[in-house]
Motif scaffolding. Structure first.
Motif, PDB file in Angstrom:
ATOM      1  N   ASP A   1       8.137 103.415  23.052  1.00  0.00           N
ATOM      2  CA  ASP A   1       9.004 102.720  23.995  1.00  0.00           C
ATOM      3  C   ASP A   1       8.556 102.961  25.423  1.00  0.00           C
ATOM      4  OD1 ASP A   1      11.257 103.814  21.679  1.00  0.00           O
ATOM      5  OD2 ASP A   1      11.116 101.674  22.147  1.00  0.00           O
TER       6      ASP A   1
ATOM      7  N   ASP B   1      11.340 111.711  21.677  1.00  0.00           N
ATOM      8  CA  ASP B   1      12.475 111.249  20.873  1.00  0.00           C
ATOM      9  C   ASP B   1      12.074 111.283  19.405  1.00  0.00           C
ATOM     10  OD1 ASP B   1      15.205 109.605  21.834  1.00  0.00           O
ATOM     11  OD2 ASP B   1      14.624 109.346  19.731  1.00  0.00           O
TER      12      ASP B   1
ATOM     13  N   CYS C   1       7.972 109.926  18.882  1.00  0.00           N
ATOM     14  CA  CYS C   1       7.410 109.343  20.085  1.00  0.00           C
ATOM     15  C   CYS C   1       7.484 110.352  21.227  1.00  0.00           C
ATOM     16  CB  CYS C   1       8.181 108.074  20.458  1.00  0.00           C
ATOM     17  SG  CYS C   1       7.451 107.130  21.782  1.00  0.00           S
TER      18      CYS C   1
ATOM     19  N   GLY D   1      12.029 105.539  17.640  1.00  0.00           N
ATOM     20  CA  GLY D   1      11.379 104.658  18.595  1.00  0.00           C
ATOM     21  C   GLY D   1      10.804 103.437  17.930  1.00  0.00           C
ATOM     22  N   SER D   2      10.277 102.561  18.745  1.00  0.00           N
ATOM     23  CA  SER D   2       9.675 101.335  18.228  1.00  0.00           C
ATOM     24  C   SER D   2       8.291 101.629  17.668  1.00  0.00           C
ATOM     25  CB  SER D   2       9.599 100.277  19.328  1.00  0.00           C
ATOM     26  OG  SER D   2       8.795 100.745  20.389  1.00  0.00           O
TER      27      SER D   2
ATOM     28  N   GLU E   1      15.123 104.930  26.525  1.00  0.00           N
ATOM     29  CA  GLU E   1      14.964 105.055  25.079  1.00  0.00           C
ATOM     30  C   GLU E   1      14.666 106.492  24.651  1.00  0.00           C
ATOM     31  OE1 GLU E   1      15.958 101.249  24.634  1.00  0.00           O
ATOM     32  OE2 GLU E   1      15.516 102.607  22.977  1.00  0.00           O
ATOM     33  N   TYR E   2      14.437 107.372  25.596  1.00  0.00           N
ATOM     34  CA  TYR E   2      14.073 108.757  25.273  1.00  0.00           C
ATOM     35  C   TYR E   2      15.251 109.684  25.505  1.00  0.00           C
ATOM     36  CZ  TYR E   2       9.312 107.071  25.086  1.00  0.00           C
ATOM     37  OH  TYR E   2       8.176 106.386  24.746  1.00  0.00           O
ATOM     38  N   LYS E   3      15.482 110.554  24.523  1.00  0.00           N
ATOM     39  CA  LYS E   3      16.630 111.455  24.596  1.00  0.00           C
ATOM     40  C   LYS E   3      16.293 112.763  25.297  1.00  0.00           C
ATOM     41  CE  LYS E   3      20.192 113.564  21.685  1.00  0.00           C
ATOM     42  NZ  LYS E   3      20.736 113.680  20.311  1.00  0.00           N
TER      43      LYS E   3
ATOM     44  N   LEU F   1      10.541 102.089  28.024  1.00  0.00           N
ATOM     45  CA  LEU F   1      11.724 102.243  28.857  1.00  0.00           C
ATOM     46  C   LEU F   1      12.230 103.674  28.800  1.00  0.00           C
ATOM     47  CD1 LEU F   1      13.664  98.971  27.987  1.00  0.00           C
ATOM     48  CD2 LEU F   1      12.181  99.428  29.945  1.00  0.00           C
TER      49      LEU F   1
END
Length: 129
Positions: A110, A102, A33, A105-106, A115-117, A112
């Motif tokens: 995502d 990332d 993602c 993920g969904s 949710e990302y690194k 939000l």
């Protein structure tokens, strides 16, 4: 170590266009993602466009309603670069823009920020009326 390096932003007049890029190392192919976020002063960071990929092939792309039809997210897997083409820009598009990525993920990505690194350094985009 994953690094995301963004191009410079800029200033345009209302109705103008601007393109942002985000170069990833070592590679974007494994990234599930990737997204563009923006944050205006006093506001929360919001997702602008999200692309979900599988082994380098894009599976889904999602846009915020506010940019739908004006912004285009794309990825060049061979060059490990993600782009955001912004057309017909409006003063309300003024913000700091960030790329994010990332390995997970969904299903459709995502929205939000938490949710990302991995994040780019951010770049200012200003649209004048």
């Amino acid at each position: 170590r994953v690094q995301l390096v963004q191009s410079e932003g800029g200033s345009v007049q209302s109705g103008g266009s601007l393109s942002l890029s985000c170069a990833a190392s070592p590679s974007t192919v494994a990234m599930y993602c990737m997204a563009w976020f923006r944050q205006a002063p006093g506001k929360e960071r919001e997702a602008v466009a999200i692309v979900v990929s599988d082994a380098g092939s894009d599976k889904s792309i999602t846009y915020a309603d506010s940019v739908k039809g004006r912004f285009t997210i794309s990825r060049d897997a061979a060059k490990n670069i993600m782009y955001l083409q912004m057309n017909n820009m409006k003063p309300e598009d003024t913000a700091m823009y960030y790329c994010a990525a990332d390995y997970g993920g969904s299903l459709y990505g995502d929205i939000l920020a938490g949710e990302y690194k991995y994040w780019g350094q951010g770049t200012q985009v200003t649209v004048s009326s």
